[in-house]
Design an enzyme around this catalytic site. Structure first.
Site, mmCIF file in Angstrom:
data_model
loop_
_atom_site.group_PDB
_atom_site.id
_atom_site.type_symbol
_atom_site.label_atom_id
_atom_site.label_comp_id
_atom_site.label_asym_id
_atom_site.label_seq_id
_atom_site.Cartn_x
_atom_site.Cartn_y
_atom_site.Cartn_z
ATOM 1 N N LYS A 209 38.615 27.951 24.534
ATOM 2 C CA LYS A 209 38.151 29.335 24.591
ATOM 3 C C LYS A 209 37.436 29.636 25.907
ATOM 4 O O LYS A 209 37.733 30.621 26.594
ATOM 5 C CB LYS A 209 37.224 29.596 23.396
ATOM 6 C CG LYS A 209 36.495 30.908 23.425
ATOM 7 C CD LYS A 209 37.447 32.070 23.350
ATOM 8 C CE LYS A 209 36.779 33.338 23.808
ATOM 9 N NZ LYS A 209 36.757 34.391 22.880
ATOM 10 N N ASN A 213 38.942 32.089 29.082
ATOM 11 C CA ASN A 213 38.247 33.268 29.609
ATOM 12 C C ASN A 213 37.867 33.088 31.072
ATOM 13 O O ASN A 213 37.961 34.022 31.872
ATOM 14 C CB ASN A 213 36.995 33.563 28.765
ATOM 15 C CG ASN A 213 37.325 34.454 27.580
ATOM 16 O OD1 ASN A 213 38.478 34.835 27.395
ATOM 17 N ND2 ASN A 213 36.349 34.776 26.772
ATOM 18 N N GLY A 262 34.093 43.435 33.017
ATOM 19 C CA GLY A 262 32.830 43.651 32.308
ATOM 20 C C GLY A 262 33.034 43.251 30.863
ATOM 21 O O GLY A 262 33.895 42.421 30.555
ATOM 22 N N CYS A 265 32.388 39.660 26.740
ATOM 23 C CA CYS A 265 32.860 38.264 26.766
ATOM 24 C C CYS A 265 32.899 37.655 28.154
ATOM 25 O O CYS A 265 32.221 36.652 28.408
ATOM 26 C CB CYS A 265 34.248 38.183 26.150
ATOM 27 S SG CYS A 265 34.227 38.441 24.389
HETATM 28 C C1 UDX Z 1 38.315 39.288 26.695
HETATM 29 C C2 UDX Z 1 39.510 38.306 26.527
HETATM 30 O O1 UDX Z 1 40.705 38.913 27.029
HETATM 31 C C3 UDX Z 1 39.665 37.892 25.091
HETATM 32 O O2 UDX Z 1 40.699 36.935 24.986
HETATM 33 C C4 UDX Z 1 38.348 37.299 24.614
HETATM 34 O O3 UDX Z 1 38.444 36.934 23.273
HETATM 35 C C5 UDX Z 1 37.205 38.283 24.807
HETATM 36 O O4 UDX Z 1 37.158 38.676 26.177
HETATM 37 P P1 UDX Z 1 37.832 41.882 26.320
HETATM 38 O O5 UDX Z 1 36.410 41.601 26.709
HETATM 39 O O6 UDX Z 1 38.074 42.775 25.159
HETATM 40 O O7 UDX Z 1 38.599 40.495 25.990
HETATM 41 O O8 UDX Z 1 38.512 42.546 27.587
HETATM 42 P P2 UDX Z 1 39.870 42.400 28.415
HETATM 43 O O9 UDX Z 1 40.838 43.426 28.014
HETATM 44 O O10 UDX Z 1 40.351 41.013 28.458
HETATM 45 O O11 UDX Z 1 39.335 42.842 29.862
HETATM 46 C C6 UDX Z 1 38.160 42.244 30.402
HETATM 47 C C7 UDX Z 1 37.719 42.952 31.651
HETATM 48 O O12 UDX Z 1 38.575 42.616 32.718
HETATM 49 C C8 UDX Z 1 37.670 44.465 31.600
HETATM 50 O O13 UDX Z 1 36.462 44.872 32.204
HETATM 51 C C9 UDX Z 1 38.852 44.915 32.442
HETATM 52 O O14 UDX Z 1 38.640 46.145 33.069
HETATM 53 C C10 UDX Z 1 38.921 43.778 33.458
HETATM 54 N N1 UDX Z 1 40.276 43.573 34.015
HETATM 55 C C11 UDX Z 1 41.293 43.135 33.214
HETATM 56 C C12 UDX Z 1 40.504 43.783 35.375
HETATM 57 O O15 UDX Z 1 39.598 44.167 36.124
HETATM 58 N N2 UDX Z 1 41.753 43.546 35.871
HETATM 59 C C13 UDX Z 1 42.773 43.108 35.107
HETATM 60 O O16 UDX Z 1 43.870 42.910 35.639
HETATM 61 C C14 UDX Z 1 42.540 42.898 33.733
#
Ligand code: UDX
Length: 454
Positions: A209, A213, A262, A265
């Protein structure tokens, strides 16, 4: 007497912690036919859930909870779970401490509530915890004489906004345990959903996990660094990322340059893994850079605005998007919070807009930041607007008259969501992240057949 409920193959399952992860877990288990007892210490939350209200914004969740309401019980008392459930999922939050370590006090509180005479049960950890937590909890359980309680690590990989889809169509199901029979029992609950199953030892499950991440966060910081270099050398990161992503070893996902990651997680899990390594005497250099790049990415926008506006003092800046990403109302570690603080500190007047985060926005933004629900009102009279969150609503900026309502039509597209040509046609001075100015972009569009795909 625990275990099987009336229907064959269905169980009484506990879910402790009614946040995003807990509610999605509870709804999914109920949809698989299990009887679910979901517990939280927050009275307001439980009362809402009892009255059919869902305290978080998550696509499809209210419908699924409603559809299976007969199999869902909401409770304030973990004793209800320990009395009846054979498997109890722990889904409480494990926020970051200032040291970077994970705060496990909520997990410890749950363990502390297990009664001495609890019938045999499995505690299945879904919350993200440092590697070694499972082993420590097991030692604690033995010391307490709770030999009938076994422990399994079953990390969640759901993303907010697509949480139900992620859980119901998993890329993989990971179950770590000392005893394979316990792993098997938990794995069987998820088996109807399909997805590759990996049963392994506890420490490896916990590490999968954190490592997943941290890798995703690294991918984002990497592409953001590429974007920053693109700005210096006149390349277009949208074209570059697409060209990179076509290599199946790299993959196209998580290569969107922008204001950085952000949410609840990534920032905390990356810091937790770095800290975990540090605590065991290993300096995880790469992660220090990943974190630093992510921090600087937000601040670069402030400098870009200052460079274009001359000064930020007295400028009116519209921040478009308060949630950390679209399709959620979650503002935890949202770049909007840092931007609002920095801009306010520089003397700018900040107006924030979000299509979903309403009154709650005012609670997380610095005092003096006005929060409006209407996009036209947010940009009206502004010297600059910054797209912080890629809400589809911001396509509306291209509509007639929006740019003209601004004092200066400077639009920083912090998520590279708009077509630069369309933005220029709509009258904006459009600035992307790692993308050339409009005139250069037009040339790139001709030179590169992949350009404009975004
Ligand atoms: C994340 C993980 O994807 C998930 O597997 C874990 O269980 C919890 O953390 P989440 O926090 O919901 O999930 O967000 P996610 O959709 O993964 O995006 C995380 C951040 O990355 C967002 O702030 C998003 O804007 C940013 N991001 C994502 C980017 O800046 N560029 C990208 O290409 C993808």
């Amino acid at each position: 007497m625990k275990i099987q409920s009336a229907q064959m193959g269905t169980e009484v399952v506990g879910v402790i912690g009614a946040g995003y992860v807990g509610l999605v877990t509870a709804a999914t288990l109920a949809s698989l036919g299990h009887e679910v007892i979901c517990v939280d210490v927050d009275r307001e939350k439980i009362e809402k859930l009892r009255s059919g209200d869902v305290p978080v914004v998550e696509l499809g969740l209210p419908e699924l909870l409603h559809q299976h309401r007969d199999r869902l019980t909401w409770s304030l008392d973990a004793a209800d779970v320990f009395e009846r459930a054979r498997i109890a999922f722990v889904t409480v939050d494990t926020p970051g401490l200032p040291s970077g370590d994970a705060d496990l006090s909520r997990v410890e509180a749950v363990i502390g509530r297990i009664p001495d005479d609890v019938p045999p049960m499995i505690l299945a950890m879904k919350s993200t915890v440092p590697v070694g937590t499972g082993a420590r909890i097991q030692r604690h359980l033995r010391r307490q004489g709770l030999d009938q309680v076994t422990y399994v690590s079953n990390p969640e990989f759901l993303r907010e906004g697509t949480a139900l889809r992620d859980v119901r169509h998993p890329d993989r199901v990971v179950v770590g345990a000392d005893d394979l029979r316990d792993a098997d029992e938990v794995a069987r609950l998820w088996a109807p959903l399909g997805g590759p199953l990996r049963c392994c030892d506890l420490a490896s499950a916990e590490m999968i996990k954190l490592a997943a991440n941290a890798f995703l966060a690294t991918k984002i910081s990497f592409v953001n660094e590429i974007a920053n270099v693109c700005e210096h050398v006149g390349a277009d990161v949208a074209v570059v990322a697409e060209g990179m992503g076509l290599d199946h070893r790299i993959g196209a996902d998580f290569l969107e340059a922008g204001l950085g990651y952000g949410g609840s997680c990534f920032p905390k899990d990356v810091a937790a893994l770095k800290q975990l390594a540090g605590n065991s005497g290993y300096h995880f250099q790469l992660l220090s850079a990943v974190i630093e790049v992510n921090e600087l990415q937000k601040r670069r926008v402030v400098s870009a605005l200052a460079a274009r506006l001359g000064t930020l003092a007295g400028a009116r800046v519209a921040l478009l998007g308060v949630s950390f990403k679209p399709w959620t109302d979650d503002t935890r570690e949202s770049p909007a919070l840092v931007l609002a603080e920095r801009l306010t500190a520089e003397g700018a007047t900040v107006v924030a807009h979000d299509p979903v985060v309403g009154a709650a926005a005012a609670k997380v933004l610095p005092a003096g930041v006005a929060v409006v629900r209407d996009l036209a009102e947010a940009v009206s009279g502004a010297d600059a607007a910054v797209i912080v969150t890629a809400w589809p609503e911001y396509g509306g900026l291209l509509e007639q008259g929006m740019s003209r309502a601004m004092a200066r039509p400077l639009l920083v597209d912090g998520r590279n969501m708009l077509d630069p040509y369309a933005a220029a046609r709509a009258g904006y001075e459009w600035v992307g992240i790692g993308r050339p100015e409009y005139a250069t972009a037009a040339a790139a569009h001709i030179a590169h057949p992949m350009a404009g795909a975004r």
